[in-house]
Write a protein that holds these residues in place. Structure first.
Motif, PDB file in Angstrom:
ATOM      1  N   PHE A  10       0.813  -1.212   0.000  1.00 14.67           N
ATOM      2  CA  PHE A  10       0.000   0.000   0.000  1.00 14.67           C
ATOM      3  C   PHE A  10       0.850   1.266   0.000  1.00 14.67           C
ATOM      4  CE2 PHE A  10      -2.450   3.315   2.179  1.00 14.67           C
ATOM      5  CZ  PHE A  10      -3.556   3.370   1.344  1.00 14.67           C
ATOM      6  N   THR A  11       1.939   1.262   0.726  1.00 13.74           N
ATOM      7  CA  THR A  11       2.756   2.473   0.847  1.00 13.74           C
ATOM      8  C   THR A  11       3.742   2.655  -0.299  1.00 13.74           C
ATOM      9  OG1 THR A  11       4.333   1.306   2.280  1.00 13.74           O
ATOM     10  CG2 THR A  11       2.568   2.558   3.364  1.00 13.74           C
ATOM     11  N   HIS A  12       3.875   1.665  -1.156  1.00 11.23           N
ATOM     12  CA  HIS A  12       4.817   1.781  -2.270  1.00 11.23           C
ATOM     13  C   HIS A  12       4.312   2.831  -3.268  1.00 11.23           C
ATOM     14  CE1 HIS A  12       7.372   0.780  -5.657  1.00 11.23           C
ATOM     15  NE2 HIS A  12       8.148   0.144  -4.790  1.00 11.23           N
ATOM     16  N   PRO A  13       5.203   3.691  -3.788  1.00 13.15           N
ATOM     17  CA  PRO A  13       4.784   4.744  -4.730  1.00 13.15           C
ATOM     18  C   PRO A  13       4.060   4.233  -5.975  1.00 13.15           C
ATOM     19  CG  PRO A  13       7.039   5.122  -4.000  1.00 13.15           C
ATOM     20  CD  PRO A  13       6.627   3.786  -3.447  1.00 13.15           C
ATOM     21  N   ILE A  14       4.446   3.078  -6.484  1.00 19.61           N
ATOM     22  CA  ILE A  14       3.775   2.536  -7.661  1.00 19.61           C
ATOM     23  C   ILE A  14       2.325   2.191  -7.328  1.00 19.61           C
ATOM     24  CG2 ILE A  14       3.681   0.524  -9.220  1.00 19.61           C
ATOM     25  CD1 ILE A  14       6.771   0.630  -9.255  1.00 19.61           C
ATOM     26  N   THR A  15       2.121   1.545  -6.194  1.00 17.92           N
ATOM     27  CA  THR A  15       0.765   1.206  -5.775  1.00 17.92           C
ATOM     28  C   THR A  15      -0.052   2.472  -5.570  1.00 17.92           C
ATOM     29  OG1 THR A  15       1.662  -0.730  -4.638  1.00 17.92           O
ATOM     30  CG2 THR A  15      -0.598  -0.110  -4.105  1.00 17.92           C
ATOM     31  N   GLN A  16       0.524   3.453  -4.892  1.00 15.85           N
ATOM     32  CA  GLN A  16      -0.195   4.700  -4.639  1.00 15.85           C
ATOM     33  C   GLN A  16      -0.612   5.368  -5.952  1.00 15.85           C
ATOM     34  OE1 GLN A  16      -1.241   6.432  -1.694  1.00 15.85           O
ATOM     35  NE2 GLN A  16      -1.034   4.307  -1.039  1.00 15.85           N
ATOM     36  N   GLY A  83      -2.619  -4.919 -15.293  1.00 19.47           N
ATOM     37  CA  GLY A  83      -2.530  -4.983 -13.838  1.00 19.47           C
ATOM     38  C   GLY A  83      -1.796  -6.217 -13.355  1.00 19.47           C
ATOM     39  N   ALA A  84      -2.029  -7.353 -14.000  1.00 17.27           N
ATOM     40  CA  ALA A  84      -1.337  -8.577 -13.611  1.00 17.27           C
ATOM     41  C   ALA A  84       0.170  -8.415 -13.768  1.00 17.27           C
ATOM     42  CB  ALA A  84      -1.841  -9.755 -14.451  1.00 17.27           C
ATOM     43  N   GLU A  85       0.579  -7.801 -14.869  1.00  7.29           N
ATOM     44  CA  GLU A  85       2.015  -7.582 -15.102  1.00  7.29           C
ATOM     45  C   GLU A  85       2.591  -6.602 -14.082  1.00  7.29           C
ATOM     46  OE1 GLU A  85       5.661  -5.868 -16.403  1.00  7.29           O
ATOM     47  OE2 GLU A  85       3.776  -4.761 -16.392  1.00  7.29           O
ATOM     48  N   ARG A  86       1.898  -5.499 -13.853  1.00  3.91           N
ATOM     49  CA  ARG A  86       2.381  -4.509 -12.883  1.00  3.91           C
ATOM     50  C   ARG A  86       2.485  -5.104 -11.481  1.00  3.91           C
ATOM     51  NH1 ARG A  86      -1.370   0.376 -14.973  1.00  3.91           N
ATOM     52  NH2 ARG A  86       0.015   1.070 -16.627  1.00  3.91           N
ATOM     53  N   ALA A  87       1.457  -5.839 -11.089  1.00  7.53           N
ATOM     54  CA  ALA A  87       1.445  -6.430  -9.756  1.00  7.53           C
ATOM     55  C   ALA A  87       2.576  -7.441  -9.604  1.00  7.53           C
ATOM     56  CB  ALA A  87       0.100  -7.093  -9.486  1.00  7.53           C
ATOM     57  N   HIS A  88       2.759  -8.275 -10.611  1.00  7.06           N
ATOM     58  CA  HIS A  88       3.809  -9.292 -10.552  1.00  7.06           C
ATOM     59  C   HIS A  88       5.179  -8.635 -10.386  1.00  7.06           C
ATOM     60  CE1 HIS A  88       6.512 -12.490 -12.073  1.00  7.06           C
ATOM     61  NE2 HIS A  88       5.693 -13.239 -11.370  1.00  7.06           N
ATOM     62  N   ALA A 105      -0.820 -12.551  -9.372  1.00  7.08           N
ATOM     63  CA  ALA A 105      -0.926 -11.948 -10.707  1.00  7.08           C
ATOM     64  C   ALA A 105      -1.996 -12.655 -11.547  1.00  7.08           C
ATOM     65  CB  ALA A 105       0.425 -11.976 -11.418  1.00  7.08           C
ATOM     66  N   LEU A 106      -2.057 -13.959 -11.469  1.00  5.51           N
ATOM     67  CA  LEU A 106      -3.071 -14.691 -12.239  1.00  5.51           C
ATOM     68  C   LEU A 106      -4.487 -14.408 -11.718  1.00  5.51           C
ATOM     69  CD1 LEU A 106      -1.265 -18.093 -12.856  1.00  5.51           C
ATOM     70  CD2 LEU A 106      -1.777 -16.290 -14.522  1.00  5.51           C
ATOM     71  N   ALA A 107      -4.620 -14.225 -10.405  1.00  8.09           N
ATOM     72  CA  ALA A 107      -5.932 -13.864  -9.852  1.00  8.09           C
ATOM     73  C   ALA A 107      -6.350 -12.480 -10.349  1.00  8.09           C
ATOM     74  CB  ALA A 107      -5.892 -13.907  -8.331  1.00  8.09           C
ATOM     75  N   ILE A 108      -5.397 -11.577 -10.474  1.00  8.42           N
ATOM     76  CA  ILE A 108      -5.675 -10.242 -11.016  1.00  8.42           C
ATOM     77  C   ILE A 108      -6.051 -10.350 -12.497  1.00  8.42           C
ATOM     78  CG2 ILE A 108      -4.605  -8.016 -11.611  1.00  8.42           C
ATOM     79  CD1 ILE A 108      -3.008  -8.359  -8.912  1.00  8.42           C
TER      80      ILE A 108
END
Length: 176
Positions: A10-16, A83-88, A105-108
């Motif tokens: 949550f606190t990571h800049p990419i997630t934000q 989103g799957a790629e970014r999350a992974h 990532a696959l769930a996303i």
């Protein structure tokens, strides 16, 4: 012990950056729904909550004349793929177990069928939990992406959910 917590994510800049785009309130709600559904379904609640939090980080901003164009989004968006790629990538960078990063990532990737020509994919339990959690929080016309939450309350909710996961993860691992 988890390699990566919800707070780390949550606190990571990419997630934000991407949660602000896709709806922070929605992401937190889906993470909470995914956690609860995971407990009821015998699914790893940590993986479910992470996938729920990150499920929409692939959203592109579909605007027309300064207004969100929901129809253009529905016709053209492939946010689950992005989103799957970014999350992974984010999960791997933060030190998540590679097998777990792939499961998340696959769930996303499979949380929506809006980008598929025909939705005939058989989902595993984690993937079904994340899809169902997203559907539980949806509002007509994509309004769920525009609910507001202040940063302090958002962080507080993530901390509470992270603590619940930590408290229940040992019990989950004993049953698996």
């Amino acid at each position: 012990m988890r390699n990566v917590t919800l707070i780390d994510l949550f606190t990571h800049p990419i997630t934000q950056k991407y949660l602000k785009r896709s709806g922070m309130s929605h992401a937190i709600s889906v993470a909470n729904y995914a956690y609860s559904l995971a407990l009821k379904s015998g699914v790893n609640p940590d993986l479910a909550a992470k996938a729920g939090l990150l499920h929409d980080i692939g959203h592109y901003e579909w605007y027309k004349n300064g207004e969100w164009d929901y129809e253009q989004y529905r016709e053209n968006d492939i946010h689950a793929i992005k989103g799957a790629e970014r999350a992974h990538k984010l999960l791997i960078r933060l030190g998540e177990d590679p097998r777990d990063a792939k499961k998340i990532a696959l769930a996303i990737l499979l949380h929506t069928d809006s980008y598929l020509p025909e939705a005939t994919i058989k989902q595993n339990p984690l993937q079904r939990v994340v899809k169902q959690a997203d559907e539980l929080d949806e509002e007509p016309g994509g309004r769920h992406h525009y609910r507001k939450i202040n940063k302090e309350l958002a962080f507080q909710k993530i901390c509470i959910l992270d603590k619940k996961i930590e408290d229940n993860l040992l019990d989950f691992k004993k049953t698996v």
